[in-house]
Design a protein around this motif. Sequence first.
Motif, short mmCIF file in Angstrom:
data_model
loop_
_atom_site.label_atom_id
_atom_site.label_comp_id
_atom_site.label_asym_id
_atom_site.label_seq_id
_atom_site.Cartn_x
_atom_site.Cartn_y
_atom_site.Cartn_z
N PHE A 194 123.91 -8.11 104.50
CA PHE A 194 123.79 -9.50 104.58
C PHE A 194 125.05 -10.26 104.70
O PHE A 194 125.11 -11.37 105.57
CB PHE A 194 123.33 -9.80 103.22
N TYR A 195 126.18 -9.72 104.50
CA TYR A 195 127.34 -10.37 104.84
C TYR A 195 127.77 -10.54 106.31
O TYR A 195 128.16 -11.56 106.96
CB TYR A 195 128.69 -9.42 104.24
N LYS A 196 127.10 -9.32 107.15
CA LYS A 196 127.37 -9.29 108.51
C LYS A 196 126.30 -10.17 109.26
O LYS A 196 126.84 -11.06 110.34
CB LYS A 196 127.28 -7.87 109.14
N ASN A 197 125.31 -10.14 108.81
CA ASN A 197 124.18 -10.91 109.41
C ASN A 197 123.97 -12.22 109.10
O ASN A 197 123.29 -12.91 109.98
CB ASN A 197 122.89 -9.88 109.67
N TYR A 198 124.24 -12.67 107.99
CA TYR A 198 123.98 -13.99 107.54
C TYR A 198 125.12 -14.68 107.14
O TYR A 198 125.32 -15.85 107.75
CB TYR A 198 123.00 -13.76 106.20
N PHE A 199 125.98 -14.22 106.27
CA PHE A 199 127.23 -15.09 105.98
C PHE A 199 128.23 -15.20 107.29
O PHE A 199 128.55 -16.18 107.44
CB PHE A 199 127.95 -14.20 104.88
N LEU A 200 128.50 -14.22 107.73
CA LEU A 200 129.29 -14.32 109.30
C LEU A 200 128.84 -15.19 110.03
O LEU A 200 129.36 -16.04 110.78
CB LEU A 200 129.83 -12.75 109.49
N ASN A 201 127.48 -14.94 110.28
CA ASN A 201 126.71 -15.62 111.08
C ASN A 201 126.71 -17.25 110.85
O ASN A 201 126.86 -18.14 112.01
CB ASN A 201 125.25 -15.38 111.42
N PHE A 202 126.69 -17.31 109.59
CA PHE A 202 126.75 -19.02 109.09
C PHE A 202 127.91 -19.50 109.19
O PHE A 202 128.16 -20.47 110.10
CB PHE A 202 126.40 -18.92 107.73
N LEU A 203 129.18 -18.78 109.16
CA LEU A 203 130.29 -19.46 109.28
C LEU A 203 130.70 -19.29 110.91
O LEU A 203 131.32 -20.23 111.29
CB LEU A 203 131.46 -18.21 108.83
N ASN A 204 130.28 -18.34 111.66
CA ASN A 204 130.33 -18.23 113.24
C ASN A 204 129.61 -19.67 113.75
O ASN A 204 130.09 -20.41 114.62
CB ASN A 204 129.83 -17.05 113.70
N GLU A 205 128.48 -19.91 113.08
CA GLU A 205 127.73 -20.81 113.57
C GLU A 205 128.45 -22.34 113.29
O GLU A 205 128.39 -23.13 114.22
CB GLU A 205 126.22 -20.88 113.17
N LYS A 206 128.79 -22.25 112.23
CA LYS A 206 129.54 -23.73 111.88
C LYS A 206 130.84 -23.87 112.63
O LYS A 206 131.00 -24.91 113.18
CB LYS A 206 129.99 -23.52 110.46
#
Length: 208
Positions: free
Chosen positions: A27-39
């Motif tokens: 979840f950290y790799k696929n959701y949290f990091l993706n959210f930060l990257n997207e932002k």
Amino acid sequence: MFLTSKYLNKLVIIFIILISIYIMYFFYKNYFLNFLNEKQAFKELSYAQSYISNGLINKALNYNIKNHSLGLIGILHKYPHTKAGNISKFYAGICYYKLGKYEFSINIMKSFSSKDELLSSIKYGLIGDSFAQLNNNNEAIKNYIKASNISKNTFTTPLYYYKAAMLNFYIKKYAASKLLFNKIIIDYPSFFYYDNVEKYMMFIANKI
């Protein structure tokens, strides 16, 4: 030797802990990091859009030292799997076209994907424009037709029919040109180049 219940319980606990760690990592790799990257990617994209709005095409494409913005190419390399990264391909294709780098524009536009029909239509229309600039008329016409058929609307559809018809006229494929001009006359009488369509139809009538 048989495993005792106490030992089995320890194994189960260890297994659950390992699974929990994996799930947290997933979840950290696929959701949290993706959210930060997207932002962050959209923040970088906003800089590039600002440059494009002001006609600063090179600054929109490339890394800018003054405000440390990545530019569209930097976004593509750093955030390739984000929505902003995908949209950056579209903007980069436009920028390369404006700079006269038509092959770059074609290649990067081909890699852009969208479920939005209007954007997809413009994508193939710009690819057609690039091929036309490279004097590859057949590929240009093919992409104009594709652009016309993706989204049936009063803006892009007649525009790309018109471009395809004009190119066919230019290479003396008058029958094909007539067919496309007829589509505009029948289905899009409010097209802003409608008067030109009628004039070219008169020219074609004397050719075939």
